[in-house]
Scaffold this motif. Structure first.
Motif, PDB file in Angstrom:
ATOM      1  N   THR A  29       0.857  -1.179   0.000  1.00 36.14           N
ATOM      2  CA  THR A  29       0.000   0.000   0.000  1.00 36.14           C
ATOM      3  C   THR A  29       0.896   1.233   0.000  1.00 36.14           C
ATOM      4  O   THR A  29       2.118   1.132   0.084  1.00 36.14           O
ATOM      5  CB  THR A  29      -0.921   0.013   1.224  1.00 36.14           C
ATOM      6  N   HIS A  31       0.758   3.657   4.234  1.00 42.29           N
ATOM      7  CA  HIS A  31      -0.024   3.030   5.301  1.00 42.29           C
ATOM      8  C   HIS A  31       0.815   2.954   6.576  1.00 42.29           C
ATOM      9  O   HIS A  31       1.755   2.170   6.672  1.00 42.29           O
ATOM     10  CB  HIS A  31      -0.489   1.630   4.902  1.00 42.29           C
ATOM     11  N   THR A  84      -9.156   1.166  -5.519  1.00 43.78           N
ATOM     12  CA  THR A  84      -8.828   0.004  -4.689  1.00 43.78           C
ATOM     13  C   THR A  84      -9.613  -1.225  -5.135  1.00 43.78           C
ATOM     14  O   THR A  84      -9.071  -2.333  -5.202  1.00 43.78           O
ATOM     15  CB  THR A  84      -9.095   0.311  -3.207  1.00 43.78           C
ATOM     16  N   HIS A 126      -1.320  -1.032  -4.162  1.00 42.56           N
ATOM     17  CA  HIS A 126      -2.435  -0.095  -4.058  1.00 42.56           C
ATOM     18  C   HIS A 126      -1.980   1.362  -4.068  1.00 42.56           C
ATOM     19  O   HIS A 126      -0.905   1.701  -3.571  1.00 42.56           O
ATOM     20  CB  HIS A 126      -3.209  -0.344  -2.761  1.00 42.56           C
ATOM     21  N   LEU A 149      -8.559   3.502   4.010  1.00 43.08           N
ATOM     22  CA  LEU A 149      -7.937   2.237   4.413  1.00 43.08           C
ATOM     23  C   LEU A 149      -8.958   1.132   4.635  1.00 43.08           C
ATOM     24  O   LEU A 149      -8.645  -0.051   4.474  1.00 43.08           O
ATOM     25  CB  LEU A 149      -7.128   2.438   5.696  1.00 43.08           C
ATOM     26  N   VAL A 181      -9.141  -0.713   1.541  1.00 44.13           N
ATOM     27  CA  VAL A 181      -7.949  -1.542   1.336  1.00 44.13           C
ATOM     28  C   VAL A 181      -8.083  -2.858   2.094  1.00 44.13           C
ATOM     29  O   VAL A 181      -7.874  -3.943   1.539  1.00 44.13           O
ATOM     30  CB  VAL A 181      -6.678  -0.796   1.789  1.00 44.13           C
ATOM     31  N   SER A 237       3.952  -1.494   3.372  1.00 45.08           N
ATOM     32  CA  SER A 237       3.701  -0.187   2.767  1.00 45.08           C
ATOM     33  C   SER A 237       5.024   0.326   2.211  1.00 45.08           C
ATOM     34  O   SER A 237       6.095  -0.149   2.611  1.00 45.08           O
ATOM     35  CB  SER A 237       3.156   0.782   3.814  1.00 45.08           C
TER      36      SER A 237
END
Length: 553
Positions: free
Chosen positions: A51, A54, A181, A208, A339, A342, A368
């Motif tokens: 991600t 994050h 996403t 992502h 989030l 996600v 991340s």
């Protein structure tokens, strides 16, 4: 700006350093590969989930009080959670280049977000291809050049958009309808289900955009935290006493530098009516660009949620610390909502693996590209070597080698991803990769592991104005050198001062610690081939010329 100041700090340690480096090189060499994987009958499939921005503080498996992340937690419950995962350079493009190459930024050529990745260089996906893997990447790439080493790729241009995102493909740009996403997960599952060669092991890099700034939630989650009061960190109103110039000068304070429009979703018309000016002149156009990507139905829902927020802001405009707190709440409500999507989509992917009997022979890595400030020190964004941005979440599930619910406390870094994936595939790890395979840590019995981490950040002058710096972190201490237009050192005792509020560099009680940390820093600079002050000066001069060409300096 004193861009012509020269970086001059040099430390010399003679034979003692040479002996120490020799020992370090032996340690790295001995940890490059691990024969335990040879007990596996097949090369495992690899899913590398990344991600963007994050923070570990927003994962309930790490003890977060901000939100629940049941699907990411599932990976931790069924695998290993790493408490000391770090990056080498806390910024988007460099972190991705490090992960691909297993090399620090100064060697892979991507030191900041303006550098273009040289895609002709060796990367772990290319080596996996040569070893019989089928390779794919979907979602965020953010390296400017065209992806190479992949049998299938469909990636966002640059940062990409949250709504109806465009994707780069070998055939050109295509636009997909939906929320980024969800779309990225659809692409990942489609690849696994109907595109890949089912006879080959696969690498899927499932990367992502979220929760990157400006944190635009999906319509499904837009109200998830709308009325929530998010706990604020103890350092939200930090005044940077006992810190150096870099912390004071950085332009990432929530109260002063966060956008009311693009970040906090106050419409530019409201700001104009109130005679409020944004810190940067592109903030309002960024908001309008994103808002205008919504279709009419989405705009109606968006306005139904954010309209009352705008009205209340206009009637009850906060001031001073109240403004900082208000902006923090708005920031976190949208950050956490993005989030939530996600986490739900990771659950979709994990369910697919279960239903298709892929779970047992697929290693799943969650991380991340770096950490992120969620109000700590009054900040948003990343870049600094301080813990919230230097540290990143890392969770790995692989049932054949990792006991469910394991926790690891060793110092690991994103240079370790490439050698780990190659080791899992029983493939030779190139000698010039600087990371170490994490496989010896899967059993939590490895005693011959690194005792310190090296870090180097370059993007200055630039957005957020975080000064160039490099440093070393051991399990207890951290030494940072800020350079270019300053020459300042900071030292922190992370055991006594985990929030890094008190620079003890000049404290006589830590004189011996300071000496040892300088020694350790120089050893790591030599080990990682980042000890050329003249080369640093050349980069500074080149970067300034580049900024001048762009009109940014």
């Amino acid at each position: 700006m004193t861009g012509d100041l020269k970086f001059t700090t040099k430390l010399r340690f003679g034979l003692l350093v040479i002996v120490s480096i020799s020992s370090l090189l032996s340690c790295v060499k001995n940890n490059k590969t691990n024969s335990s994987i040879n007990t596996q009958a097949e090369q495992p499939n690899i899913i590398f989930i990344m991600t963007d921005d994050h923070a570990y503080q927003a994962i309930s498996a790490y003890g977060s009080k901000l939100m629940n992340t049941p699907n990411i937690d599932r990976l931790a419950n069924e695998g290993m959670l790493f408490n000391k995962g770090y990056v080498t350079n806390s910024i988007c493009s460099p972190s991705r280049a490090v992960a691909l190459t297993g090399k620090f930024s100064h060697l892979n050529g991507v030191r900041d977000n303006l550098d273009v990745f040289d895609s002709t260089q060796v990367t772990f996906p290319k080596i996996l291809q040569e070893s019989g893997y089928e390779t794919a990447i979907v979602g965020k790439w953010h390296l400017k050049s065209e992806p190479t080493g992949f049998d299938y790729w469909k990636v966002l241009p640059d940062q990409g958009h949250y709504y109806d995102p465009e994707f780069r493909t070998p055939q050109g740009i295509v636009k997909e309808e939906g929320y980024v996403t969800d779309v990225t997960t659809d692409l990942a599952i489609s690849y696994l289900d109907s595109i890949r060669n089912q006879e080959k092991p696969f690498l899927l890099m499932y990367h992502h955009k979220a929760p990157h700034r400006q944190w635009w939630p999906s319509m499904e989650d837009i109200e998830a935290y709308k009325d929530a009061e998010i706990p604020s960190p103890a350092t939200l109103y930090d005044t940077y006493i006992n810190r150096g110039t870099a912390a004071k000068d950085a332009e990432m304070r929530i109260g002063d530098h966060m956008a009311l429009s693009a970040d906090n979703k106050i419409h530019p018309e409201v700001l104009a009516k109130m005679n409020l000016e944004e810190f940067l002149d592109w903030y309002e156009s960024a908001y309008l660009e994103r808002y205008n990507r919504l279709d009419e139905g989405e705009k109606q829902k968006w306005d139904a949620v954010y309209g009352p927020i705008n009205e209340d802001f206009e009637k009850n405009t906060p001031k001073g610390k109240e403004m900082t707190y208000w902006k923090y709440q708005r920031y976190m409500q949208d950050y956490l909502a993005s989030l939530k999507s996600v986490d739900r989509n990771i659950g979709r992917l994990l369910d697919y693996l279960d239903k298709n009997e892929l779970t047992n022979n697929t290693i799943v890595v969650y991380t991340s590209d770096q950490g992120f400030y969620l109000g700590e020190h009054g900040w948003f964004d990343k870049r600094f070597m301080y813990e919230p941005s230097f540290r990143t979440p890392l969770i790995i599930r692989y049932p054949p080698l990792i006991e469910a619910g394991s926790i690891n406390n060793d110092l690991v870094q994103n240079i370790d991803f490439a050698p780990t994936f190659l080791d899992l595939a029983r493939t030779k790890i190139p000698n010039d990769m600087q990371g170490m395979s994490l496989l010896p840590l899967f059993s939590n019995k490895n005693s011959n592991w690194r005792d310190a981490l090296y870090y180097h950040y370059y993007e200055y002058p630039g957005i957020h104005m975080v000064k160039r710096h490099f440093g070393v972190r051991t399990k207890r201490y951290k030494l940072i050198h800020f350079y270019y237009d300053v020459d300042e050192w900071e030292l922190y005792d992370l055991e006594k001062d985990p929030q890094e509020m008190n620079n003890i560099y000049d404290n006589p009680d830590y004189a011996e610690v300071r000496k040892q940390m300088h020694k350790r820093l120089e050893e790591l600079r030599i080990l990682y081939k980042d000890n050329s002050d003249s080369l640093n000066q050349q980069w500074i001069e080149r970067d300034i010329e580049r900024l001048k060409t762009l009109g940014w300096y």
